[in-house]
Design a protein around this motif. Structure first.
Motif, PDB file in Angstrom:
ATOM      1  N   THR A 242       5.162 -20.557 -36.239  1.00 32.97           N
ATOM      2  CA  THR A 242       6.246 -21.146 -37.018  1.00 32.97           C
ATOM      3  C   THR A 242       7.421 -20.191 -37.092  1.00 32.97           C
ATOM      4  N   ALA A 243       8.595 -20.694 -36.821  1.00 29.59           N
ATOM      5  CA  ALA A 243       9.794 -19.864 -36.877  1.00 29.59           C
ATOM      6  C   ALA A 243      10.108 -19.488 -38.320  1.00 29.59           C
TER       7      ALA A 243
ATOM      8  N   VAL B  41      17.432 -21.752 -39.793  1.00 25.80           N
ATOM      9  CA  VAL B  41      16.661 -22.160 -38.632  1.00 25.80           C
ATOM     10  C   VAL B  41      15.224 -22.331 -39.103  1.00 25.80           C
ATOM     11  N   THR B  42      14.642 -23.490 -38.872  1.00 28.42           N
ATOM     12  CA  THR B  42      13.350 -23.780 -39.469  1.00 28.42           C
ATOM     13  C   THR B  42      12.521 -24.711 -38.612  1.00 28.42           C
ATOM     14  N   ARG B  43      11.202 -24.709 -38.892  1.00 29.65           N
ATOM     15  CA  ARG B  43      10.277 -25.710 -38.349  1.00 29.65           C
ATOM     16  C   ARG B  43       9.530 -26.414 -39.474  1.00 29.65           C
TER      17      ARG B  43
ATOM     18  N   CYS C 288      10.278 -27.659 -31.587  1.00 29.05           N
ATOM     19  CA  CYS C 288      11.625 -27.077 -31.572  1.00 29.05           C
ATOM     20  C   CYS C 288      11.899 -26.247 -32.818  1.00 29.05           C
ATOM     21  N   ASP C 289      12.830 -25.302 -32.672  1.00 23.97           N
ATOM     22  CA  ASP C 289      13.476 -24.676 -33.816  1.00 23.97           C
ATOM     23  C   ASP C 289      14.679 -25.552 -34.170  1.00 23.97           C
ATOM     24  N   HIS C 290      14.831 -25.878 -35.445  1.00 24.26           N
ATOM     25  CA  HIS C 290      15.903 -26.771 -35.883  1.00 24.26           C
ATOM     26  C   HIS C 290      16.948 -25.960 -36.645  1.00 24.26           C
TER      27      HIS C 290
ATOM     28  N   ARG D 227      18.738 -28.943 -32.372  1.00 26.28           N
ATOM     29  CA  ARG D 227      17.410 -28.364 -32.167  1.00 26.28           C
ATOM     30  C   ARG D 227      17.385 -27.609 -30.840  1.00 26.28           C
TER      31      ARG D 227
ATOM     32  N   TRP E 164      20.590 -17.057 -32.747  1.00 26.89           N
ATOM     33  CA  TRP E 164      19.254 -17.435 -32.267  1.00 26.89           C
ATOM     34  C   TRP E 164      19.089 -17.075 -30.796  1.00 26.89           C
TER      35      TRP E 164
END
Length: 254
Positions: free
Chosen positions: A2-3, A19-21, A61-63, A79, A138
């Motif tokens: 998990t990012a 930036v999140t998952r 994906c990283d969002h 994403r 990122w």
């Protein structure tokens, strides 16, 4: 893996980025994407769950998210799919529209940018610049060499505008041969070409941003019947991003 959330704040504009998952946050992104895309492309996007633009790539994906801190409202999102995660997802999203074999054989560490959208009330330099700044951070963190992505052109007029814009961009920003792709569903050629000589002034904002940042168009457009649009595959060398970002976004008014 998990990012970890990455956060920054721009107090004057009340915008927060991350930036999140996190699944709950991804759902918010899917809701915003549906509202924006369904209105702009005039279709239900083939949504399995009403009101959500979701697919099998989202969880991989990283969002990148931009929110208004005064309301907590999500106002922009995109994403990013890394090569390793693309392999787990069955490939990049754009591989469903284009044959990427030549391009991928000639690039380094590639990531795919997709599903970029901005709430209509926040389509200004502050929001878009902050989204690109978060993206730049990122890309540097993950040592990405090139980003690729599909950029869409609506076809509400039957495709005349899409062909006109595609031809204009190919004339000015076409990639070298080693980065060319082939569409899996070629955009239907039109019998009537009376629109071709009109000035090209209505290029979609995302495509304009890509070109300002040094992106190249990698060949012919693909027809996306689900979104009722034409897609162009674009590629951007990350090494060029920092200087061009500063030139084109840092001085834009809010």
């Amino acid at each position: 893996m998990t990012a970890q959330p990455i956060r920054s704040v721009q107090q004057a504009r009340r915008l927060i980025t991350e930036v999140t998952r996190d699944p709950a946050r991804i759902r918010e992104a899917q809701e915003l994407r549906y509202r924006v895309f369904s209105e702009e492309y005039g279709c239900d996007l083939g949504a399995v769950e009403p009101g959500l633009d979701a697919d099998q790539f989202d969880s991989r994906c990283d969002h990148l998210m931009v929110s208004d801190s005064s309301t907590g409202t999500l106002v922009a999102t995109t994403r990013i799919l890394r090569s390793a995660d693309a392999a787990l997802a069955g490939g990049f999203y754009s591989e469903g529209e284009f044959d990427l074999s030549t391009l991928l054989n000639n690039t380094g560490n590639v990531a795919e940018l997709g599903r970029t959208c901005v709430h209509p009330d926040y389509r200004n330099g502050a929001t878009i610049g902050l989204l690109w700044a978060t993206l730049a951070g990122w890309l540097d963190q993950h040592k990405v060499d090139q980003i690729i992505g599909c950029a869409s052109i609506g076809m509400s007029d039957g495709g005349h505008r899409a062909w006109r814009i595609a031809r204009h961009l190919q004339d000015r920003y076409l990639s070298d041969n080693e980065f060319r792709v082939q569409p899996r569903r070629a955009l239907p050629h039109l019998m009537h070409t009376s629109h071709e000589n009109r000035p090209v002034e209505d290029i979609p904002a995302l495509l304009r941003a890509y070109m300002r940042l040094g992106a190249k168009v990698c060949g012919e457009p693909c027809w996306d019947p689900e979104f009722r649009c034409a897609d162009l595959l674009v590629m951007l060398q990350v090494s060029q991003l920092a200087a061009r970002y500063n030139r084109h976004f840092m001085r834009q008014p809010a």
